[in-house]
Structures are given as structure tokens and as C-alpha cells.
Design a protein around this motif. Structure first.
Motif, PDB file in Angstrom:
ATOM      1  N   MET A   1     -38.502  43.021  24.285  1.00 15.58           N
ATOM      2  CA  MET A   1     -37.791  41.810  24.681  1.00 15.58           C
ATOM      3  C   MET A   1     -36.969  41.282  23.523  1.00 15.58           C
ATOM      4  N   ALA A   2     -35.704  40.951  23.820  1.00 13.98           N
ATOM      5  CA  ALA A   2     -34.820  40.423  22.777  1.00 13.98           C
ATOM      6  C   ALA A   2     -35.346  39.079  22.281  1.00 13.98           C
ATOM      7  N   GLU A   3     -35.120  38.800  21.019  1.00 14.15           N
ATOM      8  CA  GLU A   3     -35.608  37.533  20.475  1.00 14.15           C
ATOM      9  C   GLU A   3     -34.801  36.370  21.040  1.00 14.15           C
ATOM     10  N   ARG A   4     -35.513  35.369  21.506  1.00 16.14           N
ATOM     11  CA  ARG A   4     -34.821  34.232  22.108  1.00 16.14           C
ATOM     12  C   ARG A   4     -34.695  33.125  21.079  1.00 16.14           C
ATOM     13  N   PRO A   5     -33.616  32.339  21.159  1.00 11.32           N
ATOM     14  CA  PRO A   5     -33.487  31.239  20.215  1.00 11.32           C
ATOM     15  C   PRO A   5     -34.625  30.230  20.407  1.00 11.32           C
ATOM     16  N   ARG A   6     -34.969  29.554  19.321  1.00 11.72           N
ATOM     17  CA  ARG A   6     -36.108  28.648  19.368  1.00 11.72           C
ATOM     18  C   ARG A   6     -35.815  27.387  20.190  1.00 11.72           C
ATOM     19  N   VAL A   7     -34.581  26.914  20.122  1.00 12.86           N
ATOM     20  CA  VAL A   7     -34.205  25.781  20.970  1.00 12.86           C
ATOM     21  C   VAL A   7     -33.050  26.193  21.866  1.00 12.86           C
ATOM     22  N   TYR A   8     -32.954  25.568  23.007  1.00 16.27           N
ATOM     23  CA  TYR A   8     -31.827  25.872  23.894  1.00 16.27           C
ATOM     24  C   TYR A   8     -31.409  24.616  24.635  1.00 16.27           C
ATOM     25  N   LYS A   9     -30.145  24.637  25.083  1.00 19.48           N
ATOM     26  CA  LYS A   9     -29.571  23.511  25.807  1.00 19.48           C
ATOM     27  C   LYS A   9     -29.451  23.881  27.261  1.00 19.48           C
ATOM     28  N   THR A  10     -29.650  22.933  28.127  1.00 21.87           N
ATOM     29  CA  THR A  10     -29.358  23.162  29.537  1.00 21.87           C
ATOM     30  C   THR A  10     -29.065  21.828  30.181  1.00 21.87           C
ATOM     31  N   GLU A  11     -28.572  21.907  31.407  1.00 20.24           N
ATOM     32  CA  GLU A  11     -28.345  20.680  32.149  1.00 20.24           C
ATOM     33  C   GLU A  11     -29.104  20.818  33.442  1.00 20.24           C
ATOM     34  N   GLY A  12     -29.756  19.761  33.870  1.00 21.50           N
ATOM     35  CA  GLY A  12     -30.550  19.904  35.083  1.00 21.50           C
ATOM     36  C   GLY A  12     -30.824  18.598  35.784  1.00 21.50           C
ATOM     37  N   ILE A  13     -31.424  18.750  36.955  1.00 17.24           N
ATOM     38  CA  ILE A  13     -31.845  17.584  37.731  1.00 17.24           C
ATOM     39  C   ILE A  13     -33.365  17.519  37.649  1.00 17.24           C
ATOM     40  N   ILE A  14     -33.882  16.349  37.299  1.00 18.54           N
ATOM     41  CA  ILE A  14     -35.334  16.189  37.210  1.00 18.54           C
ATOM     42  C   ILE A  14     -35.876  16.077  38.636  1.00 18.54           C
ATOM     43  N   LEU A  15     -36.775  16.984  38.998  1.00 19.32           N
ATOM     44  CA  LEU A  15     -37.307  16.978  40.362  1.00 19.32           C
ATOM     45  C   LEU A  15     -38.559  16.120  40.474  1.00 19.32           C
ATOM     46  N   ARG A  16     -39.451  16.247  39.516  1.00 20.57           N
ATOM     47  CA  ARG A  16     -40.695  15.471  39.612  1.00 20.57           C
ATOM     48  C   ARG A  16     -41.376  15.328  38.268  1.00 20.57           C
ATOM     49  N   ARG A  17     -42.331  14.395  38.222  1.00 29.49           N
ATOM     50  CA  ARG A  17     -43.064  14.128  36.989  1.00 29.49           C
ATOM     51  C   ARG A  17     -44.553  14.147  37.266  1.00 29.49           C
ATOM     52  N   ARG A  18     -45.305  14.723  36.340  1.00 31.39           N
ATOM     53  CA  ARG A  18     -46.763  14.631  36.379  1.00 31.39           C
ATOM     54  C   ARG A  18     -47.218  14.150  35.025  1.00 31.39           C
ATOM     55  N   ASN A  19     -48.126  13.190  35.013  1.00 39.17           N
ATOM     56  CA  ASN A  19     -48.568  12.661  33.724  1.00 39.17           C
ATOM     57  C   ASN A  19     -49.606  13.570  33.105  1.00 39.17           C
ATOM     58  N   LEU A  20     -49.587  13.608  31.773  1.00 35.33           N
ATOM     59  CA  LEU A  20     -50.485  14.484  31.041  1.00 35.33           C
ATOM     60  C   LEU A  20     -51.063  13.686  29.876  1.00 35.33           C
ATOM     61  N   GLY A  21     -52.374  13.593  29.831  1.00 36.48           N
ATOM     62  CA  GLY A  21     -53.016  12.901  28.728  1.00 36.48           C
ATOM     63  C   GLY A  21     -52.578  11.447  28.621  1.00 36.48           C
ATOM     64  N   GLU A  22     -52.592  10.935  27.390  1.00 37.92           N
ATOM     65  CA  GLU A  22     -52.363   9.513  27.158  1.00 37.92           C
ATOM     66  C   GLU A  22     -50.907   9.101  27.379  1.00 37.92           C
ATOM     67  N   ALA A  23     -49.970   9.840  26.821  1.00 33.52           N
ATOM     68  CA  ALA A  23     -48.583   9.363  26.829  1.00 33.52           C
ATOM     69  C   ALA A  23     -47.574  10.455  27.163  1.00 33.52           C
ATOM     70  N   ASP A  24     -48.045  11.673  27.484  1.00 31.58           N
ATOM     71  CA  ASP A  24     -47.108  12.766  27.768  1.00 31.58           C
ATOM     72  C   ASP A  24     -46.899  12.935  29.280  1.00 31.58           C
ATOM     73  N   SER A  25     -45.820  13.585  29.616  1.00 33.47           N
ATOM     74  CA  SER A  25     -45.587  13.941  31.012  1.00 33.47           C
ATOM     75  C   SER A  25     -45.030  15.353  31.088  1.00 33.47           C
ATOM     76  N   ILE A  26     -45.322  16.015  32.204  1.00 35.25           N
ATOM     77  CA  ILE A  26     -44.688  17.301  32.496  1.00 35.25           C
ATOM     78  C   ILE A  26     -43.634  17.037  33.559  1.00 35.25           C
ATOM     79  N   PHE A  27     -42.409  17.481  33.298  1.00 32.74           N
ATOM     80  CA  PHE A  27     -41.338  17.306  34.267  1.00 32.74           C
ATOM     81  C   PHE A  27     -40.945  18.657  34.841  1.00 32.74           C
ATOM     82  N   THR A  28     -40.678  18.673  36.140  1.00 36.24           N
ATOM     83  CA  THR A  28     -40.110  19.858  36.769  1.00 36.24           C
ATOM     84  C   THR A  28     -38.607  19.649  36.863  1.00 36.24           C
ATOM     85  N   VAL A  29     -37.855  20.619  36.325  1.00 35.38           N
ATOM     86  CA  VAL A  29     -36.400  20.497  36.258  1.00 35.38           C
ATOM     87  C   VAL A  29     -35.779  21.627  37.062  1.00 35.38           C
TER      88      VAL A  29
END
Lengths: 271, 203
Positions: A1-29
Motif C-alpha cells: 500500500m502506498a504511503e498516505r499523507p498524515r493529514v488530508y483535506k476534504t469537504e463534506g456534509i455532517i450526517l450525524r453525531r455520537r458522543n464519546l466519553g466526556e467531551a469528544d464526539s464521533i461524526f459521520t461525514v
């Protein structure tokens, strides 16, 4: 597998949010090129989080993400379109949430689908711009099915490819579209559609969402299409979308003081 | 936790399992907590057990405002100095603490115990909305203040309540939305900035 850059840019629509732990959230984009994916936003539930408002569900945002071990992590987010008119109206919110749920449920992670991204974007723009929510939902359902490989056959009988007469005709998800009278018995479950409803579906398939939003549908016709498409969607999804119940609850509420444009699909005067 | 079952005595394994169920507690933390309990004096450990038991036995929901309370009606609902014509609607009991800490509200409360969340299938019947409707029907309430979060779910809930109770002649208001103190203008999102501008005030 080719090495992928560590950070990447994208544009998206946030579909949903699930809370995780004290202050984090997981977003589906949903994004054009990365497809649908989940990512973590650290500390996003704190008041002073810089990303908070930019990751609200149903927002179109520019995103910078860092590759993580299991999930990628949001490092920057900036709103492109906040769709305020959707947020300030219950019918529009409910419809947008329904479309987002369908986009989520019909897709698997990391499968690139620019067409679906464009479709959801068009639906949100139309809702934000004042198109009737019912028309947007029908348009979205029909085109979503096409993009997912379940295009409904609307021009000829889905079973025998024979000509369709301008009479009441069965729409069968199992058969994959409209079914002529001779094939009806073996086509399985479905709903009978009137000639006007058939014409509306064909029109929705051929025009853009803005033009479809201009179509005037009386209440009976809107209900007929809603019921028929609901059955088709549930058939392919193999379950009832959760947001549909909310749409029904909202539709049953009294008064619509907040409605942006006079509802055409849900016109209270009726036909 | 299969590895634990074999080498660890059953009561400890059970305690680890119980801790593991708590939010934010992973398997390692659960183990550490369980071994901590094993080491502390019995009195201290039993005090914890008793506190847990008391919470479950003695705390009920206030029949008026649905806040958690030991006495029904709760202290806030009993307080004659509080203005009962104003009802501040919040998502959870912790929100009442936050508003009380701010110290500028003297009205009554109503706890919904959740927000509408269409995607997760949480609808009006999952919240304590019926009780709110009953309170409004009682005739004393003049204003409902929606103090739900300014999120998609919070906004949907506020709009839903407005549509539900607006026709009953009660005034439904919403907490102002704008910039939090200590915020960076540069990082504010468009919705927040637009609303902050709309809600601007003369100095």
C-alpha cells in the motif's frame, strides 16, 4: 500500500453525531471523494471548542483531518454552508434529517460516490432555498435509488418490458418499478399509482431538483407518492428509516407559523 | 474480560465487570478500581455501596417538574418565592444546576430527560412532554423558556414544543444564541455569528 499523507483535506456534509466519553464526539461525514466516513472530534463538546459549530449535523464544512489508528481525527473545520433556513423550520429540519439518514444507511464506509454527495447537497440547498420539503424528499428518494443501483423502471413494465397503459399501475419494489396489468399478479407487493403520480415520478427523474420543487402537488397526490416511495425505500433498506416516524409526527402537528414558503405539497387547503 | 475469569477470584471478577459497565471506564480502569476497593477499609467500601443503594432507593422524579429529588414535590417546586408562571424547559437535571449556578433565574423548571433525535428514533413520547402539556393546561403558566442546547436536536425539540404549545396561548421563548464569553470571533461558526449579530444590544 502506498504511503498516505498524515493529514488530508476534504469537504463534506455532517450526517450525524455520537458522543464519546466526556467531551469528544464521533461524526459521520459524507464527502465527495472519501465517501462516507466516521472521525473523532476531540473536546468538541466544550463551550470553547473552535470546531463545535462547524461540525453540527447538516452543515457543509471544509475539513482537515489527521489519520488515526482506527478513526481519523478532525483538526480543523470551517463552515461552507450552515443551512440556517433548514435549522429554523421543523418540517425542513425533519426532511433534511430523513435525507441524511437515507444517505447514511444506503452507503458503506469509504466508498467514493460523488453523485450521492451532489444529490444530498442539492437536496439541502433546495430545502434551504424554500422548495417544498415533500417534493425534495421524493426527488431525493428516487435519485438515491438510481445512484445505489436500484433505478426504478418507470417507462415500460419492469417485468415484461411491455408498454404501460395510462391507467392505474402497480409500483413494485420487488419487480423494480412499474408493472403492467398482466404482470401484476406475479410482481408481488406494491402500491397502485394513479396516472398523475406516474407522471410526477417520471418528471422528477428527468429534471433538476429546483425545477421539481416548482411542481404543484395537491395533498392527495403528495400523500400517494409519499406512501408509494416509503414502501420502495423500506424494501431496499430492509427496514424502516427511523426519521420517517418523526416526519409523520411533525406532519400531524397543528399550525405551521414557521413555514418559510407556503407549503405546496402539504397545502392545508387540500386539492 | 475472559482472561480475568480464569485467574481472578469470582467476587473480584464480578466487581471488575460491574465497574466496566460504567461510562468512560475501560477494562484497565475497572481492574484498578476493583483492586482499590479490595484494599480500602471495609467501612469505606460499604459507604460506597450504601450511597449507590440510597441513590436508587431514595431519589425519585418530582411529579411537577420531573427534576430528580428526594422529596416530592422538589425543593424548587416547593419554594414559594419562585415564579410559577415561568417554566424553563431543560434537557437534563444537570442543566438546572448550571442555570441555578448562574443565579439570575427565579422561575420554575421542567426536565424533559432527553431531546428529540429522529435519527436515533427518539420521539416525543420518549420525553416527558405530556407532563409539560398538563402543566400548561393547568393555566398558571404564561411563558415557556426553551433552554435546550443550540444543536440540531435541541433546536428541533424547541421548535416542536413551540408548535405543540403555541396554539394553547402560552408564550414560548428560546434562550439567546450567540458568542460564549472567552470565545474567538475568528473561529465562530456562521450560525452563531449571524445570531449574535441579530441579538446585538446597545451598550
Amino acid at each position: 500500500m502506498a504511503e498516505r499523507p498524515r493529514v488530508y483535506k476534504t469537504e463534506g456534509i455532517i450526517l450525524r453525531r455520537r458522543n464519546l466519553g466526556e467531551a469528544d464526539s464521533i461524526f459521520t461525514v459524507l464527502s465527495a471523494h472519501e465517501g462516507k466516513f466516521d472521525a473523532i472530534a476531540k473536546g468538541v463538546r466544550k463551550t470553547r471548542s473552535r470546531m463545535r459549530g462547524h461540525l453540527e449535523p447538516l452543515t457543509r464544512s471544509r475539513l482537515l483531518l489527521a489519520r488515526g489508528r482506527s478513526l481519523d481525527v478532525f483538526t480543523q473545520a470551517e463552515t461552507v454552508a450552515p443551512y440556517r433556513a433548514i435549522r429554523d423550520d421543523l418540517e425542513r429540519s425533519a426532511t433534511a434529517i430523513y435525507c441524511a439518514e437515507l444517505a447514511d444507511r444506503f452507503t458503506i464506509e469509504h466508498a467514493e460516490n460523488p453523485g450521492l454527495y451532489e444529490l444530498l447537497l442539492a437536496a439541502l440547498e433546495a430545502l434551504d432555498g424554500g422548495s417544498p420539503p415533500g417534493a425534495v424528499a421524493r426527488y431525493f428518494e428516487l435519485h438515491l435509488l438510481s445512484l445505489m443501483g436500484y433505478e426504478l423502471q418507470l417507462d415500460a413494465c419492469a417485468a415484461c418490458r411491455g408498454r404501460l397503459e395510462p391507467v392505474e399501475t402497480l409500483l413494485s419494489a420487488n419487480a423494480g418499478g412499474l408493472v403492467c396489468e398482466r404482470c401484476r399478479a406475479k410482481a408481488g407487493a406494491g402500491r397502485l399509482l394513479g396516472v398523475r403520480a406516474m407522471k410526477v415520478l417520471r418528471y422528477a427523474r428527468n429534471v433538476d431538483i429546483g425545477a421539481f420543487g416548482e411542481v404543484r402537488l395537491d395533498q392527495a397526490l403528495a400523500k400517494e407518492l409519499e406512501g408509494a416511495m416509503a414502501e420502495v425505500i423500506s424494501h431496499f433498506l430492509e427496514r424502516e428509516p427511523r426519521a420517517r416516524r418523526f416526519l409523520e409526527i411533525v406532519a400531524a402537528l397543528p399550525g405551521r407559523e414557521n413555514a418559510l414558503a407556503p407549503g405546496i405539497v402539504e397545502s392545508e387547503q387540500g386539492p | 474480560m475472559a482472561d480475568v475469569a480464569g485467574s481472578t477470584p469470582e467476587p473480584i471478577a464480578r466487581l471488575i465487570e460491574e465497574f466496566h459497565r460504567l461510562p468512560g471506564i475501560g477494562p484497565k480502569s475497572a481492574q484498578r478500581l476493583a483492586y482499590h476497593i479490595l484494599r480500602v477499609p471495609e467501612r469505606e467500601a460499604l459507604a460506597l455501596a450504601e450511597a449507590i443503594g440510597d441513590v436508587k432507593r431514595r431519589i425519585v422524579l418530582c411529579s411537577t417538574c420531573l427534576n430528580i429529588t428526594e422529596a416530592d414535590p422538589c425543593l424548587l417546586c416547593q419554594d414559594p418565592r419562585r415564579d410559577r408562571t415561568m417554566v424553563c424547559v431543560v434537557e437534563q437535571p444537570l442543566d438546572i444546576l448550571a442555570i441555578e449556578r448562574a443565579g439570575s433565574y427565579r422561575g420554575a423548571y421542567h426536565v424533559l430527560h432527553g431531546l428529540l433525535n429522529p435519527m436515533d428514533g427518539i420521539g416525543p413520547e420518549d420525553l416527558h412532554l405530556r407532563e409539560l402539556v398538563e402543566r400548561v393546561r393547568g393555566g398558571e403558566v404564561v411563558e415557556i423558556i426553551m433552554a435546550t442546547n443550540p444543536s440540531l436536536e435541541g433546536e428541533a425539540t424547541a421548535m416542536y414544543v413551540q408548535r405543540l404549545l403555541g396554539p394553547a396561548g402560552v408564550r414560548v421563548t428560546r434562550l439567546a444564541r450567540g458568542l460564549p464569553s472567552g470565545a474567538d470571533l475568528e473561529y465562530a461558526d456562521d450560525v452563531t455569528l449571524a445570531r449574535a449579530l441579530e441579538g446585538r444590544q446597545e451598550i
